[in-house]
Motif scaffolding. Structure first.
Motif, PDB file in Angstrom:
ATOM      1  N   SER A  52       0.838  -1.183   0.000  1.00 44.48           N
ATOM      2  CA  SER A  52       0.000   0.000   0.000  1.00 44.48           C
ATOM      3  C   SER A  52       0.875   1.236   0.000  1.00 44.48           C
ATOM      4  CB  SER A  52      -0.929   0.022   1.219  1.00 44.48           C
ATOM      5  OG  SER A  52      -1.847  -1.043   1.192  1.00 44.48           O
ATOM      6  N   ALA A 101       0.375   5.386   0.702  1.00 39.62           N
ATOM      7  CA  ALA A 101      -0.492   6.473   1.123  1.00 39.62           C
ATOM      8  C   ALA A 101       0.179   7.808   0.812  1.00 39.62           C
ATOM      9  CB  ALA A 101      -0.797   6.376   2.607  1.00 39.62           C
ATOM     10  N   SER A 137       0.179  11.899   1.220  1.00 36.69           N
ATOM     11  CA  SER A 137      -0.283  12.984   2.062  1.00 36.69           C
ATOM     12  C   SER A 137       0.207  14.303   1.490  1.00 36.69           C
ATOM     13  CB  SER A 137       0.209  12.817   3.501  1.00 36.69           C
ATOM     14  OG  SER A 137       1.623  12.839   3.562  1.00 36.69           O
ATOM     15  N   LYS A 164      -9.036   8.440  -0.854  1.00 39.57           N
ATOM     16  CA  LYS A 164      -8.057   8.221   0.207  1.00 39.57           C
ATOM     17  C   LYS A 164      -6.627   8.502  -0.228  1.00 39.57           C
ATOM     18  CE  LYS A 164     -10.854   4.643   2.451  1.00 39.57           C
ATOM     19  NZ  LYS A 164     -10.887   3.238   2.932  1.00 39.57           N
ATOM     20  N   ASN A 165      -6.458   8.828  -1.494  1.00 41.98           N
ATOM     21  CA  ASN A 165      -5.118   9.066  -2.036  1.00 41.98           C
ATOM     22  C   ASN A 165      -4.178   7.899  -1.756  1.00 41.98           C
ATOM     23  OD1 ASN A 165      -5.692  11.582  -3.167  1.00 41.98           O
ATOM     24  ND2 ASN A 165      -5.164  12.682  -1.287  1.00 41.98           N
ATOM     25  N   THR A 166      -4.655   6.716  -2.075  1.00 46.69           N
ATOM     26  CA  THR A 166      -3.850   5.521  -1.880  1.00 46.69           C
ATOM     27  C   THR A 166      -3.790   4.703  -3.161  1.00 46.69           C
ATOM     28  OG1 THR A 166      -5.740   4.226  -1.091  1.00 46.69           O
ATOM     29  CG2 THR A 166      -4.413   5.365   0.568  1.00 46.69           C
ATOM     30  N   ASN A 191      -2.604   0.604  -4.259  1.00 43.62           N
ATOM     31  CA  ASN A 191      -2.246  -0.702  -3.725  1.00 43.62           C
ATOM     32  C   ASN A 191      -1.699  -1.598  -4.823  1.00 43.62           C
ATOM     33  OD1 ASN A 191      -3.383  -0.054  -1.100  1.00 43.62           O
ATOM     34  ND2 ASN A 191      -5.396  -0.384  -2.036  1.00 43.62           N
TER      35      ASN A 191
END
Length: 115
Positions: free
Chosen positions: A21, A23, A25, A75-77, A79
């Motif tokens: 994952s 993430a 920010s 979620k600005n992710t 995977n």
């Protein structure tokens, strides 16, 4: 400043699975491309999987059918689901993000496939 943090790397046996994952920010106005790259000592960093605007995905031939990239814009992710792992998949995996203005790299996470 945008920061990318990878997680999920580790040691897994051949044939096993891992989920990486990433993430993001910070302030990101428009995400054009999210991708996973990998690199082994003495070799160039190579593209593993990429997802672009419209949801179009691309995979390296070596991982096609085994890896799946996905994203969650809210979620600005991003995977990377890795299955049927092989020793050849051992590498440091890097998250990559390009916006309308800048490009960013994660710090990398080690994936080791060994019995």
């Amino acid at each position: 400043q945008v920061q990318l943090v990878e997680s999920g790397g580790g040691l897994v046996q051949p044939g096993g699975s891992l989920r990486l994952s990433c993430a993001a920010s910070g302030r990101i106005f428009t995400i054009n491309t999210l991708a996973w790259y990998r690199q082994t000592p003495g070799k160039e960093r190579e593209l593993v999987a990429r997802i672009i605007s419209g949801g179009i995905t691309n995979y390296a031939d070596s991982v096609k059918g085994r890896f799946t990239i996905s994203r969650d814009n809210a979620k600005n992710t991003v995977n990377l689901q890795m299955s049927k792992l092989k020793p050849e998949d051992t590498a440091v995996y890097y998250c990559f993000l390009s916006s309308s203005i800048y490009a960013y790299w994660g710090q990398g996470t080690q994936v080791t496939v060994s019995s």
